[in-house]
Design a protein around this motif. Structure first.
Motif, PDB file in Angstrom:
ATOM      1  N   TYR A  13     149.940  22.470 -28.202  1.00 50.71           N
ATOM      2  CA  TYR A  13     149.270  22.294 -29.505  1.00 50.71           C
ATOM      3  C   TYR A  13     150.325  22.268 -30.627  1.00 50.71           C
ATOM      4  CZ  TYR A  13     145.322  23.684 -32.769  1.00 50.71           C
ATOM      5  OH  TYR A  13     144.375  23.783 -33.754  1.00 50.71           O
ATOM      6  N   ARG A  14     151.333  23.150 -30.517  1.00 50.85           N
ATOM      7  CA  ARG A  14     152.413  23.157 -31.533  1.00 50.85           C
ATOM      8  C   ARG A  14     153.092  21.785 -31.610  1.00 50.85           C
ATOM      9  NH1 ARG A  14     155.173  28.040 -28.478  1.00 50.85           N
ATOM     10  NH2 ARG A  14     153.561  29.600 -28.823  1.00 50.85           N
ATOM     11  N   VAL A  15     153.416  21.248 -30.430  1.00 49.11           N
ATOM     12  CA  VAL A  15     154.148  19.968 -30.425  1.00 49.11           C
ATOM     13  C   VAL A  15     153.253  18.836 -30.924  1.00 49.11           C
ATOM     14  CG1 VAL A  15     155.386  18.312 -28.978  1.00 49.11           C
ATOM     15  CG2 VAL A  15     155.700  20.761 -28.601  1.00 49.11           C
ATOM     16  N   HIS A  32     146.389  19.635 -15.955  1.00 47.73           N
ATOM     17  CA  HIS A  32     145.380  20.707 -15.953  1.00 47.73           C
ATOM     18  C   HIS A  32     146.005  21.988 -15.403  1.00 47.73           C
ATOM     19  CE1 HIS A  32     141.611  22.784 -15.825  1.00 47.73           C
ATOM     20  NE2 HIS A  32     141.028  21.737 -16.402  1.00 47.73           N
ATOM     21  N   LEU A  33     145.907  23.065 -16.168  1.00 46.80           N
ATOM     22  CA  LEU A  33     146.630  24.294 -15.792  1.00 46.80           C
ATOM     23  C   LEU A  33     145.855  25.186 -14.833  1.00 46.80           C
ATOM     24  CD1 LEU A  33     148.370  25.375 -19.129  1.00 46.80           C
ATOM     25  CD2 LEU A  33     149.227  23.917 -17.288  1.00 46.80           C
ATOM     26  N   THR A  34     144.580  24.862 -14.546  1.00 42.53           N
ATOM     27  CA  THR A  34     143.846  25.717 -13.591  1.00 42.53           C
ATOM     28  C   THR A  34     143.295  24.933 -12.388  1.00 42.53           C
ATOM     29  OG1 THR A  34     141.805  25.532 -14.890  1.00 42.53           O
ATOM     30  CG2 THR A  34     143.207  27.429 -15.335  1.00 42.53           C
ATOM     31  N   GLN A  40     150.301  22.067 -12.883  1.00 41.96           N
ATOM     32  CA  GLN A  40     151.702  22.193 -13.318  1.00 41.96           C
ATOM     33  C   GLN A  40     152.618  22.486 -12.128  1.00 41.96           C
ATOM     34  OE1 GLN A  40     149.262  24.294 -13.772  1.00 41.96           O
ATOM     35  NE2 GLN A  40     149.875  26.398 -14.219  1.00 41.96           N
ATOM     36  N   HIS A  41     151.994  22.956 -11.005  1.00 42.56           N
ATOM     37  CA  HIS A  41     152.799  23.282  -9.825  1.00 42.56           C
ATOM     38  C   HIS A  41     152.902  22.107  -8.844  1.00 42.56           C
ATOM     39  CE1 HIS A  41     152.659  27.277 -11.451  1.00 42.56           C
ATOM     40  NE2 HIS A  41     151.362  27.381 -11.279  1.00 42.56           N
ATOM     41  N   SER A  42     152.335  20.956  -9.202  1.00 47.79           N
ATOM     42  CA  SER A  42     152.394  19.797  -8.300  1.00 47.79           C
ATOM     43  C   SER A  42     153.840  19.295  -8.208  1.00 47.79           C
ATOM     44  CB  SER A  42     151.496  18.673  -8.823  1.00 47.79           C
ATOM     45  OG  SER A  42     152.055  18.151 -10.017  1.00 47.79           O
ATOM     46  N   GLN A  51     160.308  24.189 -14.618  1.00 49.04           N
ATOM     47  CA  GLN A  51     159.688  25.470 -14.995  1.00 49.04           C
ATOM     48  C   GLN A  51     158.175  25.432 -14.795  1.00 49.04           C
ATOM     49  OE1 GLN A  51     159.824  26.799 -19.103  1.00 49.04           O
ATOM     50  NE2 GLN A  51     159.774  28.954 -18.517  1.00 49.04           N
ATOM     51  N   GLU A  52     157.628  24.228 -14.569  1.00 46.49           N
ATOM     52  CA  GLU A  52     156.201  24.056 -14.274  1.00 46.49           C
ATOM     53  C   GLU A  52     155.311  24.569 -15.401  1.00 46.49           C
ATOM     54  OE1 GLU A  52     155.583  25.621 -10.293  1.00 46.49           O
ATOM     55  OE2 GLU A  52     157.038  24.208  -9.449  1.00 46.49           O
ATOM     56  N   ARG A  53     155.664  24.192 -16.623  1.00 44.29           N
ATOM     57  CA  ARG A  53     154.845  24.542 -17.784  1.00 44.29           C
ATOM     58  C   ARG A  53     154.743  23.354 -18.721  1.00 44.29           C
ATOM     59  NH1 ARG A  53     155.934  30.729 -19.540  1.00 44.29           N
ATOM     60  NH2 ARG A  53     156.220  31.581 -17.475  1.00 44.29           N
ATOM     61  N   VAL A  54     153.678  23.358 -19.513  1.00 41.42           N
ATOM     62  CA  VAL A  54     153.590  22.395 -20.605  1.00 41.42           C
ATOM     63  C   VAL A  54     153.911  23.128 -21.906  1.00 41.42           C
ATOM     64  CG1 VAL A  54     151.941  20.878 -19.476  1.00 41.42           C
ATOM     65  CG2 VAL A  54     151.074  22.762 -20.872  1.00 41.42           C
ATOM     66  N   PRO A  55     154.432  22.417 -22.909  1.00 37.39           N
ATOM     67  CA  PRO A  55     154.620  20.971 -22.991  1.00 37.39           C
ATOM     68  C   PRO A  55     155.954  20.508 -22.418  1.00 37.39           C
ATOM     69  CG  PRO A  55     155.293  21.973 -25.044  1.00 37.39           C
ATOM     70  CD  PRO A  55     154.827  23.090 -24.165  1.00 37.39           C
ATOM     71  N   ALA A  56     155.989  19.187 -22.139  1.00 38.96           N
ATOM     72  CA  ALA A  56     157.248  18.484 -21.918  1.00 38.96           C
ATOM     73  C   ALA A  56     157.104  17.170 -22.669  1.00 38.96           C
ATOM     74  CB  ALA A  56     157.476  18.234 -20.434  1.00 38.96           C
ATOM     75  N   ILE A 105     154.546  37.216 -29.032  1.00 43.52           N
ATOM     76  CA  ILE A 105     153.101  37.320 -28.766  1.00 43.52           C
ATOM     77  C   ILE A 105     152.726  36.465 -27.554  1.00 43.52           C
ATOM     78  CG2 ILE A 105     150.754  36.890 -29.626  1.00 43.52           C
ATOM     79  CD1 ILE A 105     151.773  37.215 -32.479  1.00 43.52           C
ATOM     80  N   HIS A 106     153.028  35.178 -27.639  1.00 42.39           N
ATOM     81  CA  HIS A 106     152.498  34.218 -26.663  1.00 42.39           C
ATOM     82  C   HIS A 106     152.895  34.507 -25.202  1.00 42.39           C
ATOM     83  CE1 HIS A 106     152.712  30.125 -24.679  1.00 42.39           C
ATOM     84  NE2 HIS A 106     151.437  30.296 -24.867  1.00 42.39           N
ATOM     85  N   PRO A 107     154.167  34.860 -24.918  1.00 37.14           N
ATOM     86  CA  PRO A 107     154.523  35.057 -23.507  1.00 37.14           C
ATOM     87  C   PRO A 107     153.721  36.163 -22.821  1.00 37.14           C
ATOM     88  CG  PRO A 107     156.494  34.841 -24.836  1.00 37.14           C
ATOM     89  CD  PRO A 107     155.348  34.957 -25.800  1.00 37.14           C
ATOM     90  N   ASN A 109     150.633  36.839 -23.320  1.00 32.85           N
ATOM     91  CA  ASN A 109     149.230  36.459 -23.175  1.00 32.85           C
ATOM     92  C   ASN A 109     149.072  35.095 -22.521  1.00 32.85           C
ATOM     93  OD1 ASN A 109     148.570  38.818 -24.368  1.00 32.85           O
ATOM     94  ND2 ASN A 109     148.133  37.974 -26.377  1.00 32.85           N
ATOM     95  N   ASN A 110     150.092  34.686 -21.816  1.00 32.45           N
ATOM     96  CA  ASN A 110     150.125  33.374 -21.204  1.00 32.45           C
ATOM     97  C   ASN A 110     149.401  33.393 -19.859  1.00 32.45           C
ATOM     98  OD1 ASN A 110     150.894  30.758 -20.825  1.00 32.45           O
ATOM     99  ND2 ASN A 110     153.061  31.135 -21.221  1.00 32.45           N
ATOM    100  N   VAL A 111     149.147  32.204 -19.323  1.00 32.71           N
ATOM    101  CA  VAL A 111     148.398  32.063 -18.063  1.00 32.71           C
ATOM    102  C   VAL A 111     149.001  32.939 -16.944  1.00 32.71           C
ATOM    103  CG1 VAL A 111     147.641  30.399 -16.308  1.00 32.71           C
ATOM    104  CG2 VAL A 111     147.862  29.672 -18.685  1.00 32.71           C
TER     105      VAL A 111
HETATM  106  N1  LIG Z   1     157.934  29.052 -24.247  1.00 31.52           N
HETATM  107  C1  LIG Z   1     157.262  27.887 -23.760  1.00 31.52           C
HETATM  108  C2  LIG Z   1     155.916  28.278 -23.206  1.00 31.52           C
HETATM  109  C3  LIG Z   1     155.317  27.179 -22.364  1.00 31.52           C
HETATM  110  C4  LIG Z   1     154.147  27.731 -21.604  1.00 31.52           C
HETATM  111  O1  LIG Z   1     154.191  28.855 -21.109  1.00 31.52           O
HETATM  112  N2  LIG Z   1     153.071  26.947 -21.492  1.00 31.52           N
HETATM  113  C5  LIG Z   1     151.885  27.434 -20.817  1.00 31.52           C
HETATM  114  C6  LIG Z   1     150.642  26.925 -21.495  1.00 31.52           C
HETATM  115  S1  LIG Z   1     150.533  27.493 -23.163  1.00 31.52           S
HETATM  116  C7  LIG Z   1     151.898  26.955 -19.386  1.00 31.52           C
HETATM  117  O2  LIG Z   1     152.198  25.816 -19.114  1.00 31.52           O
HETATM  118  N3  LIG Z   1     151.542  27.850 -18.466  1.00 31.52           N
HETATM  119  C8  LIG Z   1     151.413  27.504 -17.094  1.00 31.52           C
HETATM  120  C9  LIG Z   1     151.710  28.644 -16.181  1.00 31.52           C
HETATM  121  O3  LIG Z   1     152.083  29.719 -16.653  1.00 31.52           O
HETATM  122  O4  LIG Z   1     151.570  28.432 -14.970  1.00 31.52           O
HETATM  123  C10 LIG Z   1     157.108  26.852 -24.874  1.00 31.52           C
HETATM  124  O5  LIG Z   1     157.094  27.257 -26.033  1.00 31.52           O
HETATM  125  O6  LIG Z   1     157.016  25.651 -24.587  1.00 31.52           O
END
Ligand SMILES: N[C@@H](CCC(=O)N[C@@H](CS)C(=O)NCC(=O)O)C(=O)O
Length: 210
Positions: A13-15, A32-34, A40-42, A51-56, A105-107, A109-111
Motif C-alpha cells: 500500500y505504501r508503494v 495472494h498471501l494466504t 509468496q512462497h511459490s 525473501q518471499e514478501r510483497v512488495p517487489a 510497529i509493522h514487523p 504485526n505482520n503475517v
Molecule cells: N519490511 C518489508 C515488509 C514486507 C512484508 O513483510 N510484507 C508482508 C505483507 S505486508 C508480506 O509479504 N508477508 C508475507 C509473509 O510474511 O509470509 C517492506 O517494507 O517491504
C-alpha cells in the motif's frame, strides 16, 4: 513497472501511494498471501523475491525490494514532488516517523509473526488481538508525539511519513484498535485520504481486492 502486491499488504500500500504521488503508471501483479499456503512462497515468486514478501517492484531490467528502499529509489529517480524535506534535520524527523511504523510497529504485526503466535505458541484469537493492539498503541503514542499536523504529518507537503501512516491506520482500524487517543494521527489520516493519490491506492480499489 510491475508491482507485486497484495491488496491488504500495508507495505505494498505504501508503494502504491508513492507511485501515485509521483504520477507513475504501474501494473499490479497480485500475490495472494494466504491462498495455497501463501503464494509468496511459490517457486515463481521466490525467483522474484527470495525473501518471499510483497512488495517487489519490477523495473525493465531489475527488481527492487523493501517498501522504504523502493520509495526512496522512486524519490531519487523521480524527484518531483519530493517525499523528503530539503533540510537534513527535517528529513531525519520524517524518516524517524516512517521507521517507527515500518521498522518497529509493522514487523511485529505482520503475517509471519501472527501466524507463529497462532500456530507455534497456540495463542487464541483474543491473545493475538491483544498483541496486535499493544504494538500499534505503543508505536502510535510515539508517532502522535512526533508529528506536527498541518494538515499532513509534517506540514503541507506529503512526505514518506504520511505514506507509511495511512496504511498503518488502515490496519489498525481493521484490527479494531481504538484510535481516540490519537487525534493528530486521525486528523492527518483523514486529510491524506482526501488526496486522489492516496484514495486510488486503498485496498478496496485494487484489482485483487476481495
Ligand atoms: N519490511 C518489508 C515488509 C514486507 C512484508 O513483510 N510484507 C508482508 C505483507 S505486508 C508480506 O509479504 N508477508 C508475507 C509473509 O510474511 O509470509 C517492506 O517494507 O517491504
Amino acid at each position: 513497472m510491475q508491482l507485486y502486491s497484495f491488496f491488504r499488504s500495508s507495505a505494498a500500500y505504501r508503494v502504491r501511494i508513492a507511485l501515485n504521488v509521483k504520477g507513475l503508471p504501474f501494473e499490479t501483479v497480485p500475490i495472494h498471501l494466504t491462498k495455497d499456503g501463501g503464494r509468496q512462497h511459490s517457486p515463481a515468486f521466490h525467483a522474484v523475491n527470495p525473501q518471499e514478501r510483497v512488495p517487489a517492484l519490477a523495473l525493465p531490467a531489475d527488481v527492487l525490494l523493501q517498501s522504504l528502499a523502493i520509495i526512496e529509489y522512486l524519490d531519487e529517480v523521480h524527484p518531483q514532488p519530493p517525499l523528503l524535506p530539503a533540510d537534513p534535520i527535517h528529513r531525519a524527523k520524517v524518516r524517524a516517523v516512517a521507521q517507527i511504523i515500518a521498522c518497529d510497529i509493522h514487523p511485529l504485526n505482520n503475517v509471519g509473526p501472527l501466524n507463529y503466535l497462532r500456530h507455534e505458541l497456540k495463542a487464541d484469537k483474543a491473545a493475538v488481538e491483544a498483541w496486535y493492539q499493544h504494538w500499534v498503541v505503543t508505536g502510535f503514542q510515539a508517532v502522535e508525539a512526533l508529528i506536527r499536523p498541518g494538515p499532513y504529518a509534517f506540514g503541507p507537503q506529503v512526505t514518506l511519513a504520511d505514506i507509511c501512516l495511512v496504511p498503518q491506520v488502515y490496519n489498525a482500524r481493521r484490527f479494531k484498535v481504538p484510535l481516540d487517543r490519537f487525534p493528530g494521527i486521525v486528523a492527518v489520516d483523514a486529510a491524506l485520504r482526501e488526496l486522489p493519490a492516496f484514495d486510488a491506492a486503498r485496498p478496496e480499489l485494487q484489482p485483487d481486492a476481495e
